[in-house]
Design a protein around this motif. Structure first.
Motif, PDB file in Angstrom:
ATOM      1  N   GLY A 129       0.823  -1.213   0.000  1.00 51.93           N
ATOM      2  CA  GLY A 129       0.000   0.000   0.000  1.00 51.93           C
ATOM      3  C   GLY A 129       0.854   1.259   0.000  1.00 51.93           C
ATOM      4  N   GLU A 130       1.956   1.240   0.743  1.00 51.95           N
ATOM      5  CA  GLU A 130       2.866   2.388   0.768  1.00 51.95           C
ATOM      6  C   GLU A 130       3.522   2.603  -0.589  1.00 51.95           C
ATOM      7  N   GLU A 133       0.915   4.070  -2.844  1.00 48.27           N
ATOM      8  CA  GLU A 133       0.701   5.473  -2.464  1.00 48.27           C
ATOM      9  C   GLU A 133       1.835   6.357  -2.955  1.00 48.27           C
ATOM     10  N   LEU A 136       1.146   6.893  -6.629  1.00 43.38           N
ATOM     11  CA  LEU A 136      -0.023   7.758  -6.823  1.00 43.38           C
ATOM     12  C   LEU A 136       0.264   9.193  -6.395  1.00 43.38           C
ATOM     13  N   ALA A 137       0.965   9.352  -5.277  1.00 44.62           N
ATOM     14  CA  ALA A 137       1.262  10.708  -4.786  1.00 44.62           C
ATOM     15  C   ALA A 137       2.123  11.473  -5.787  1.00 44.62           C
ATOM     16  N   GLU A 150      -6.852   6.457  -4.498  1.00 40.54           N
ATOM     17  CA  GLU A 150      -6.228   6.050  -3.244  1.00 40.54           C
ATOM     18  C   GLU A 150      -5.575   4.685  -3.409  1.00 40.54           C
ATOM     19  N   ALA A 151      -4.563   4.426  -2.625  1.00 41.96           N
ATOM     20  CA  ALA A 151      -3.846   3.157  -2.699  1.00 41.96           C
ATOM     21  C   ALA A 151      -4.790   1.977  -2.503  1.00 41.96           C
ATOM     22  N   ARG A 152      -5.694   2.098  -1.570  1.00 37.33           N
ATOM     23  CA  ARG A 152      -6.642   0.995  -1.310  1.00 37.33           C
ATOM     24  C   ARG A 152      -7.467   0.693  -2.557  1.00 37.33           C
TER      25      ARG A 152
END
Length: 188
Positions: A129-130, A133, A136-137, A150-152
């Motif tokens: 997930g990190e 993220e 994505l960030a 979102e990562a999820r």
């Protein structure tokens, strides 16, 4: 430097090489039909069973380490890919690695008991997930990826991979990842 220190350093290097060979052989053999046998892993590495058991006392220990190593490699790829590509391309390249990870995850999880499976899954969800993220960030920051992704969301969408056999993953994976990356792109 004394001979005993040099010898000790050499043994440590040999032990690390053996460990890496064991993990590589197990990663390849876990994909084959039937239960992963430790004696088959030792034979594939050209080492004795005692050497294998010093590194991995149980089959579950070996399988857990194969899985953990794949998670670590997948997570470590995210920042390297961002150094080489813009976020959408880095995400697409990372998804190529996710397909290989999914194969190992499916095979390892099929080989271990349910309680161990839950422990392995808990270990991987946070780091993966990190990594998602991070990708994505970077894309949100430069405006190339959707601000609301979102990562999820990505993890839920890629979770189907472990349910596909190799032929379907090979046939559909690249197209499905392309659709996912396109869906994550920011709209003008």
């Amino acid at each position: 430097m004394s001979a005993s220190v040099e010898s000790g350093g050499s043994r440590r290097a040999d032990a690390q090489r053996n460990r890496e060979r064991i993990l590589q052989a197990a990663r390849e053999l876990v994909h084959e039909p039937g239960e992963l046998k430790l004696n088959a892993v030792a034979k594939a590495c050209g080492i004795g069973q005692g050497t294998l058991y010093r590194h991995f006392p149980t089959r579950e220990d070996l399988l857990a380490e194969v899985y953990r190593r794949d998670v670590e490699d997948l997570v470590a790829a995210a920042p390297r890919l961002l150094e080489q590509h813009r976020p959408p391309a880095a995400l697409a390249a990372w998804f190529d690695r996710v397909a290989a990870y999914a194969r190992v995850k499916r095979d390892v999880f099929a080989a271990v008991e349910a309680a161990m499976w839950r422990d392995l899954a808990a270990h991987s969800l946070g780091p993966i997930g990190e990594a998602v993220e991070l990708l994505l960030a970077a894309g949100r920051s430069d405006g190339s990826l959707r601000a609301d992704a979102e990562a999820r969301d990505v993890i839920v969408l890629i979770s189907w991979l472990t349910r596909l056999d190799d032929a379907e993953l090979d046939a559909r994976g690249p197209r499905l990842f392309s659709i996912l990356v396109d869906g994550l792109r920011a709209r003008a």
